[in-house]
Write a protein that holds these residues in place. Structure first.
Motif, PDB file in Angstrom:
ATOM      1  N   SER A 102       1.031  -1.122  -0.088  1.00 19.29           N
ATOM      2  CA  SER A 102       0.020   0.128   0.117  1.00 19.29           C
ATOM      3  C   SER A 102       1.076   1.110  -0.065  1.00 19.29           C
ATOM      4  O   SER A 102       2.129   1.022   0.048  1.00 19.29           O
ATOM      5  CB  SER A 102      -0.796  -0.050   1.332  1.00 19.29           C
ATOM      6  N   SER A 103       0.323   2.588  -0.021  1.00 19.01           N
ATOM      7  CA  SER A 103       0.920   3.570  -0.184  1.00 19.01           C
ATOM      8  C   SER A 103      -0.067   4.628   0.564  1.00 19.01           C
ATOM      9  O   SER A 103      -1.334   4.563   0.427  1.00 19.01           O
ATOM     10  CB  SER A 103       1.618   3.974  -1.413  1.00 19.01           C
ATOM     11  N   ALA A 104       0.345   5.631   1.182  1.00 17.43           N
ATOM     12  CA  ALA A 104      -0.468   6.996   1.443  1.00 17.43           C
ATOM     13  C   ALA A 104       0.466   8.072   1.870  1.00 17.43           C
ATOM     14  O   ALA A 104       1.588   8.169   2.014  1.00 17.43           O
ATOM     15  CB  ALA A 104      -0.890   6.204   2.915  1.00 17.43           C
ATOM     16  N   TRP A 105      -0.271   9.356   1.575  1.00 17.10           N
ATOM     17  CA  TRP A 105       0.236  10.554   1.812  1.00 17.10           C
ATOM     18  C   TRP A 105      -0.337  11.059   3.230  1.00 17.10           C
ATOM     19  O   TRP A 105      -1.503  10.809   3.570  1.00 17.10           O
ATOM     20  CB  TRP A 105      -0.608  11.439   0.627  1.00 17.10           C
ATOM     21  N   GLU A 106       0.433  11.742   3.965  1.00 15.09           N
ATOM     22  CA  GLU A 106       0.064  12.464   5.155  1.00 15.09           C
ATOM     23  C   GLU A 106       0.769  13.765   5.203  1.00 15.09           C
ATOM     24  O   GLU A 106       2.080  13.717   5.341  1.00 15.09           O
ATOM     25  CB  GLU A 106       0.385  11.674   6.426  1.00 15.09           C
ATOM     26  N   GLY A 107       0.196  14.896   4.555  1.00 15.72           N
ATOM     27  CA  GLY A 107       0.964  16.072   4.422  1.00 15.72           C
ATOM     28  C   GLY A 107       1.900  15.924   3.395  1.00 15.72           C
ATOM     29  O   GLY A 107       1.727  15.503   2.069  1.00 15.72           O
ATOM     30  N   GLU A 108       3.164  16.051   3.692  1.00 16.34           N
ATOM     31  CA  GLU A 108       4.362  16.209   2.707  1.00 16.34           C
ATOM     32  C   GLU A 108       5.048  14.908   2.655  1.00 16.34           C
ATOM     33  O   GLU A 108       6.121  14.531   2.230  1.00 16.34           O
ATOM     34  CB  GLU A 108       5.298  17.228   2.757  1.00 16.34           C
ATOM     35  N   VAL A 109       4.628  13.787   3.515  1.00 15.77           N
ATOM     36  CA  VAL A 109       5.419  12.717   3.702  1.00 15.77           C
ATOM     37  C   VAL A 109       4.632  11.545   3.072  1.00 15.77           C
ATOM     38  O   VAL A 109       3.276  11.277   3.030  1.00 15.77           O
ATOM     39  CB  VAL A 109       5.431  12.170   5.113  1.00 15.77           C
ATOM     40  N   PHE A 110       5.143  10.823   2.114  1.00 16.66           N
ATOM     41  CA  PHE A 110       4.577   9.829   1.424  1.00 16.66           C
ATOM     42  C   PHE A 110       5.305   8.240   1.635  1.00 16.66           C
ATOM     43  O   PHE A 110       6.345   8.032   1.989  1.00 16.66           O
ATOM     44  CB  PHE A 110       4.944   9.695  -0.146  1.00 16.66           C
ATOM     45  N   THR A 111       4.171   7.341   2.451  1.00 13.94           N
ATOM     46  CA  THR A 111       5.002   6.344   2.914  1.00 13.94           C
ATOM     47  C   THR A 111       4.328   5.042   2.066  1.00 13.94           C
ATOM     48  O   THR A 111       3.283   4.981   1.824  1.00 13.94           O
ATOM     49  CB  THR A 111       4.250   6.137   4.523  1.00 13.94           C
ATOM     50  N   ILE A 112       5.556   4.178   1.872  1.00 13.55           N
ATOM     51  CA  ILE A 112       5.247   2.799   1.180  1.00 13.55           C
ATOM     52  C   ILE A 112       5.414   1.830   1.944  1.00 13.55           C
ATOM     53  O   ILE A 112       6.473   1.699   2.700  1.00 13.55           O
ATOM     54  CB  ILE A 112       6.098   2.778  -0.034  1.00 13.55           C
ATOM     55  N   THR A 113       4.378   0.958   2.154  1.00 11.70           N
ATOM     56  CA  THR A 113       4.360  -0.347   2.890  1.00 11.70           C
ATOM     57  C   THR A 113       4.803  -1.451   2.252  1.00 11.70           C
ATOM     58  O   THR A 113       4.250  -1.531   1.234  1.00 11.70           O
ATOM     59  CB  THR A 113       2.952  -0.532   3.613  1.00 11.70           C
ATOM     60  N   VAL A 114       5.870  -2.240   2.548  1.00  8.49           N
ATOM     61  CA  VAL A 114       6.179  -3.253   1.788  1.00  8.49           C
ATOM     62  C   VAL A 114       5.436  -4.691   1.867  1.00  8.49           C
ATOM     63  O   VAL A 114       5.061  -5.027   2.938  1.00  8.49           O
ATOM     64  CB  VAL A 114       7.777  -3.576   2.386  1.00  8.49           C
ATOM     65  N   ARG A 115       5.151  -5.037   0.797  1.00 14.31           N
ATOM     66  CA  ARG A 115       4.363  -6.231   0.876  1.00 14.31           C
ATOM     67  C   ARG A 115       5.005  -7.534   1.620  1.00 14.31           C
ATOM     68  O   ARG A 115       6.219  -7.891   0.995  1.00 14.31           O
ATOM     69  CB  ARG A 115       4.020  -6.721  -0.638  1.00 14.31           C
ATOM     70  N   PRO A 116       4.513  -8.086   2.380  1.00 18.04           N
ATOM     71  CA  PRO A 116       5.119  -9.011   3.153  1.00 18.04           C
ATOM     72  C   PRO A 116       4.962 -10.439   2.255  1.00 18.04           C
ATOM     73  O   PRO A 116       4.388 -10.849   1.449  1.00 18.04           O
ATOM     74  CB  PRO A 116       4.350  -9.406   4.394  1.00 18.04           C
ATOM     75  N   GLY A 117       6.083 -11.248   2.524  1.00 20.87           N
ATOM     76  CA  GLY A 117       5.690 -12.748   2.123  1.00 20.87           C
ATOM     77  C   GLY A 117       6.528 -13.088   0.414  1.00 20.87           C
ATOM     78  O   GLY A 117       6.167 -13.984  -0.033  1.00 20.87           O
ATOM     79  N   VAL A 118       7.118 -12.147  -0.021  1.00 22.56           N
ATOM     80  CA  VAL A 118       7.756 -12.005  -1.007  1.00 22.56           C
ATOM     81  C   VAL A 118       9.194 -12.242  -1.188  1.00 22.56           C
ATOM     82  O   VAL A 118       9.857 -11.732  -0.134  1.00 22.56           O
ATOM     83  CB  VAL A 118       7.579 -10.904  -1.856  1.00 22.56           C
ATOM     84  N   LYS A 119       9.743 -13.403  -1.882  1.00 26.78           N
ATOM     85  CA  LYS A 119      11.111 -13.793  -1.581  1.00 26.78           C
ATOM     86  C   LYS A 119      11.928 -13.412  -3.028  1.00 26.78           C
ATOM     87  O   LYS A 119      11.190 -13.877  -4.283  1.00 26.78           O
ATOM     88  CB  LYS A 119      10.991 -15.381  -1.244  1.00 26.78           C
ATOM     89  N   TRP A 120      13.068 -12.881  -2.745  1.00 30.65           N
ATOM     90  CA  TRP A 120      13.885 -13.255  -4.192  1.00 30.65           C
ATOM     91  C   TRP A 120      14.273 -14.790  -4.291  1.00 30.65           C
ATOM     92  O   TRP A 120      14.137 -15.542  -3.379  1.00 30.65           O
ATOM     93  CB  TRP A 120      15.285 -12.500  -3.551  1.00 30.65           C
TER      94      TRP A 120
END
Length: 599
Positions: A102-120
């Motif tokens: 997911s991603s979200a804006w809060e004011g001037e801050v953009f936050t990206i949440t990493v999808r769990p469970g993905v492997k290289w």
């Protein structure tokens, strides 16, 4: 891992010599992999998806930090083995989340949440460290004249699984470049990521000595294979074929339906022939009329159309040829160009549009942004030799017999450069050269290696060059102004580019204007009405001053064949405005498991 399978809305595009490659028996020559037998590419019904792309295994390697020199990373197929945080739906302006949860804006801050469970595929997890290091290096790698990364002032980890980017000023869509950044494994780049983070926190910026030294470290790395985190991983590489196999622990690895993906090395002519013989399932090439004719009657052929937002035009180098700085000369050149004829020869009927408004926007977008009264004021630049002559004479040009002379009394003789392999651009250059030469301005069309053209454009080391106009890469309308005025126009000593004035531009419509100031409103003002008003102003200024000449526009398409290898292509109509090379709807449908193999 958990699948993401959202409901699809029906709303509405290299060199590292000396790298290691993996040989593939029987694939060392073209004929070894172009057959229709069970031993060749044509074997069907085995859950294999076959695409086409022109790659070079002798010059391209497996170091995706050095993106321009990495195998297949510039292709739409890269989403299958090296996905990014998200793919934007250009129709709905909503993110299709990939490595990001997911991603979200809060004011001037953009936050990206990493999808769990993905492997290289080296067994390590895709983690917040991968995001933090990759995004920080993207920031350091971005020049100060860029559009969104220069606004990022802080990058930090938030909680256990998120990265926050703080912007010093933002605008709608500023996160596009961030969400399209490549994420790389810390298992391979961890030490260099830590250096990047330390440099960034110490205030080092792009082109500082410390940044350049670190860039050399990144780019000098050589690997014998990819580390992938998509649902597929590159398994075998031959001179003419790249094969990917399933990576079940990668992104959406449990929902893709094809067991194997093959990418055939193919230029336009080879790709057209492979489509004609139903030996590939899909191609994004820009085919000319004779090439499209080859496969026009193939059973199961599907044409996927995309909204045209850009086109092929020409740049004029004020650095090398100061006479081109005069807008009257540019207007004259437009009046001796038969864009419709050029488009027909370059790409053929149905694959282009001849601009009605010459506004720097595609006609469809111009009609959304400008009022009918504003559109009526725009010069259509019909073919008119008398008008062209009048403009040139007014600009101080003279004619000696059949040859035009510049104000300094020299014959008007120029070279027009196009990149090798870009057939539509080459044909455009040849036709323009023919048309302008017939008028008395001698132009010779030449080609240069594609690897060289990028430097030539930025350095302004040309007289005339074929180049895009409009909005090929960024969904927001303001992306067109970034391309039209600021791309290949750095105006520095080392990279003057077109050397088009952008600060004190004289116009009849608005007096003296600062293009950058208007552009900043068009891209960044929070009020949509003000953004559109600024874009309308820029469209009028473009039409009057012609920072680059729009010759014809793309009606973009890609092609697939249903039946031999694909049961049915699923094409989300709301993605029809997407870039088919980098936000490709067919690749999205493969990731989601909705485009499936033939039974």
């Amino acid at each position: 891992m958990t699948s993401l399978h959202p409901s699809l809305s029906r709303r509405r595009l290299l060199q590292a010599a000396g790298i290691g490659t993996v040989s593939m028996a029987g694939l060392s020559v073209l004929s070894a992999c172009r057959g229709g037998s069970a031993d060749g590419v044509g074997a069907r019904g085995d859950g294999t998806f076959i695409g086409a792309y022109e790659f070079n295994t002798l010059e391209q390697g497996f170091n995706p930090v050095d993106a321009d020199n990495t195998l297949l990373l510039g292709s739409c197929y890269s989403e299958l083995f090296y996905p990014r945080p998200g793919i934007l739906n250009w129709g709905t302006s909503e993110w299709e989340y990939m490595l990001a949860e997911s991603s979200a804006w809060e004011g001037e801050v953009f936050t990206i949440t990493v999808r769990p469970g993905v492997k290289w595929n080296d067994g390590t997890d895709v983690t917040v460290d991968d995001f933090l290091g990759s995004l920080t290096w993207s920031k350091l790698s971005s020049p100060a004249w860029g559009d969104s990364w220069p606004l990022v002032s802080k990058i930090e980890q938030v909680g256990d699984n998120a990265v926050a980017l703080t912007f010093d000023g933002g605008y709608p869509g500023v996160e596009f470049d961030i969400m399209k950044s490549r994420i790389h494994p810390s298992s391979r780049y961890g030490d260099l990521f830590q250096k990047a983070i330390e440099l960034f926190n110490d205030g080092v910026v792009n082109a500082d000595d410390e940044q350049l030294e670190l860039a050399d470290e990144f780019n000098s790395l050589s690997f014998s294979e990819f580390v992938s985190c998509g649902p597929y991983q590159i398994d075998q590489v031959g001179e003419t074929q790249v094969t990917m196999k399933r990576h079940p622990e990668g992104l959406f690895g449990d929902q893709v339906k094809f067991e194997k993906v093959i990418v055939e090395k193919a230029d336009n002519g080879v790709a057209a022939q492979l489509l004609a013989e139903s030996k590939i399932d899909y191609a994004t090439h820009v085919f000319g009329p004779s090439e499209r004719k080859l496969f026009a009657d193939v059973n199961g052929l599907q044409e996927f159309d995309y909204l045209g937002k850009d086109g092929c035009g020409v740049m004029l180098s004020n650095s090398k040829r100061p006479e081109f700085a005069d807008p009257r000369v540019r207007k004259a050149l437009m009046h001796i160009t038969k864009g419709d004829e050029v488009g027909k020869i370059a790409v053929g009927d149905g694959a282009f549009f001849a601009p009605k408004y010459n506004s720097g926007l595609s006609d469809a977008i111009a009609e959304e942004v400008l009022t009918a009264d504003q559109l009526a004021t725009l010069d259509a630049y019909e073919y008119d030799e008398a008008k062209a002559a009048a403009y040139l004479e007014d600009a101080g040009w003279t004619k000696d017999g059949d040859t035009w002379q510049t104000p300094d009394g020299e014959p008007a003789e120029y070279e027009l450069v196009s990149p090798e392999g870009w057939n539509d651009f080459i044909l455009t250059g040849e036709q323009i050269a023919e048309q302008w030469t017939a008028f008395g301005i001698k132009v010779t069309a030449v080609t240069v290696p594609e690897a060289n053209i990028w430097g030539i454009w930025d350095e302004g080391d040309y007289d005339i060059a074929t180049r895009h106009w409009g909005n090929p890469f960024i969904p927001a309308i303001a992306g067109a102004w970034r391309m039209n005025w600021f791309t290949n126009n750095n105006r520095t000593k080392e990279q003057p580019g077109m050397n088009i004035e952008t600060e004190n531009v004289e116009t009849e419509a608005f007096g003296t204007v600062d293009i950058k100031e208007i552009y900043d409103v068009a891209r960044a003002d929070p009020d949509e009405a003000k953004r559109n008003e600024a874009s309308a102003q820029l469209a009028i200024i473009f039409n009057e001053t012609l920072p680059r000449l729009p010759i014809w526009g793309f009606t973009r398409a890609s092609y697939g064949i249903q039946g031999p290898g694909v049961k049915e292509f699923v094409f989300d109509d709301s993605l029809s405005g997407n870039d088919k090379d980098h936000d490709n709807p067919i690749m999205t449908s493969i990731l989601y498991g909705t485009t499936v193999p033939a039974e």
